[in-house]
Write a protein that holds these residues in place. Sequence first.
Motif, short mmCIF file in Angstrom:
data_model
loop_
_atom_site.label_atom_id
_atom_site.label_comp_id
_atom_site.label_asym_id
_atom_site.label_seq_id
_atom_site.Cartn_x
_atom_site.Cartn_y
_atom_site.Cartn_z
N UNK A 233 0.96 -1.29 0.06
CA UNK A 233 0.07 0.03 -0.03
C UNK A 233 0.68 1.23 0.14
N UNK A 234 1.98 1.28 0.93
CA UNK A 234 2.82 2.35 0.93
C UNK A 234 3.44 2.39 -0.37
N UNK A 235 4.00 1.61 -0.93
CA UNK A 235 4.60 1.31 -2.43
C UNK A 235 3.81 2.02 -3.34
N UNK A 236 2.47 1.78 -3.35
CA UNK A 236 1.56 2.08 -4.25
C UNK A 236 1.34 3.72 -4.29
N UNK A 237 1.30 4.30 -3.10
CA UNK A 237 1.08 5.62 -2.72
C UNK A 237 2.56 6.34 -3.36
N UNK A 239 4.50 5.24 -5.75
CA UNK A 239 4.40 5.23 -7.15
C UNK A 239 3.36 5.95 -7.85
N UNK A 240 2.42 6.51 -7.11
CA UNK A 240 1.40 7.28 -7.76
C UNK A 240 1.84 9.09 -7.78
N UNK A 241 2.99 9.02 -7.14
CA UNK A 241 3.39 10.55 -6.82
C UNK A 241 3.96 10.84 -8.15
#
Length: 445
Positions: A233-237, A239-241
């Motif tokens: 979940x943190x990684x996806x956050x 990557x969405x930056x």
Amino acid sequence: MNSSQRSNGNNSSFDRVSQDLGLYILDLARIGSSKAPVEMEEDEEAEPTELNTINSSAGFLVVAPDKLSVKYTGVSLHGHDVGVVQANNPVPVKRLVYYFEIYVKDAGVKGQIAIGFTSEGFKMRRQPGWEVNSCGYHGDDGLLYRGQAKGDAFGPTYTTGDTVGGGINFASQEFFFTKNGAIVGTFSKEKEMNRCLFPTIAVHSQNEEVHVNFGQKKFAFDLKECEAQERLKHQRTIENIFLPPNTSYGLVRAYLLHYGYEDTLNSFDLASKSTIPPIFIAQENGFEDQDITYALNQRKTVRQLIRNGEIDAAMNRLRDWYPQIVQVGALEDAVKHGRIELAKFLGLPEENLFDALVMDCIALLAYERPQESSFGYLLQESRRDVVADTVNAMILSTNPKMKDVRGCLQSYLERLLRQLTACCLERRLADGGQGEPFSLSRLLN
């Protein structure tokens, strides 16, 4: 400004750079690698391992000799005739998730069993969740209690044969409860409950018997998968930056420039010429491009000589190109100079480490084959990189156009990673020091 003032200003800047370089070398020696930002070390925490037989409602329950099982043996006549017992240690907070489970061996007469978390001063004649700074998931009604005797709709009831768990997700600052391996629900952890919390279980009717698992055996709930999902979940956050496509290119290029990897830089530029728009990261950050392109070929040459172990050749090049950073003279003068320079570090917090490094270096002189000695680690290739990085920084410090005196110590990429480390540590501090300790190596891997 007169020439004397300019001279004093230059000396002051050079002294400041020299002092920074001294601490920089100690930093490199401490972590054993020239490229990794220093991360905060964490002391180990005591974990809950058994039930606390001293702090419990002993008049209403019996704790088994293994201190992992409880049974209600009294007769419940009043609401406060609760058998409550806490774990022997509070919840460890320096992790991503904490979790424990109970197995209901016997729901007894009424099935008034509860699992939850309570503070150190919790009244041991009350169900978890009935008092402030506590929470509990109750088996007889499936309600969630948070600091008051009135519960909220939460999940299913549980009874004989069920496995129920309670956990804290420190990343999201949430409590959660499970039944038979599946999450029942989550809720926010109030700031008032940032204090010391204990895993707690309660029994409240005759013959109720519960076994507790603090991790001595496999959980019904997949804790590792829970942690993996949280990290994902943190990684996806992240990557969405959104970042401009050439930002990472500019950081890598600046890194290669800073450390004098000229050949790799040329290959990198050639490979990315047709796919990446040009970017000049130094200018975008208010620095002159000369700060990182200064003496590129000479820095590359010296680095290669040091990494190949050709120290005499490296010293000769430095004497020719940068005599101001190489002390030339008799052995007696060199020793005297060394004592003066080393004395600058006495009294610093790193003194003991520095003393140990100096003693290890001196000890190398006593061996005919120093590589085979206990101090041979100083001659390993990784240590050559430390020397090469330090010499590279010294050469950059001779640049008369260097505006940022610390700019010779780390590349822009390393400064960004240090900023990331500092922000993560600061954010964790805002959560009361709770949560998994920040690890840059784990994040990058």
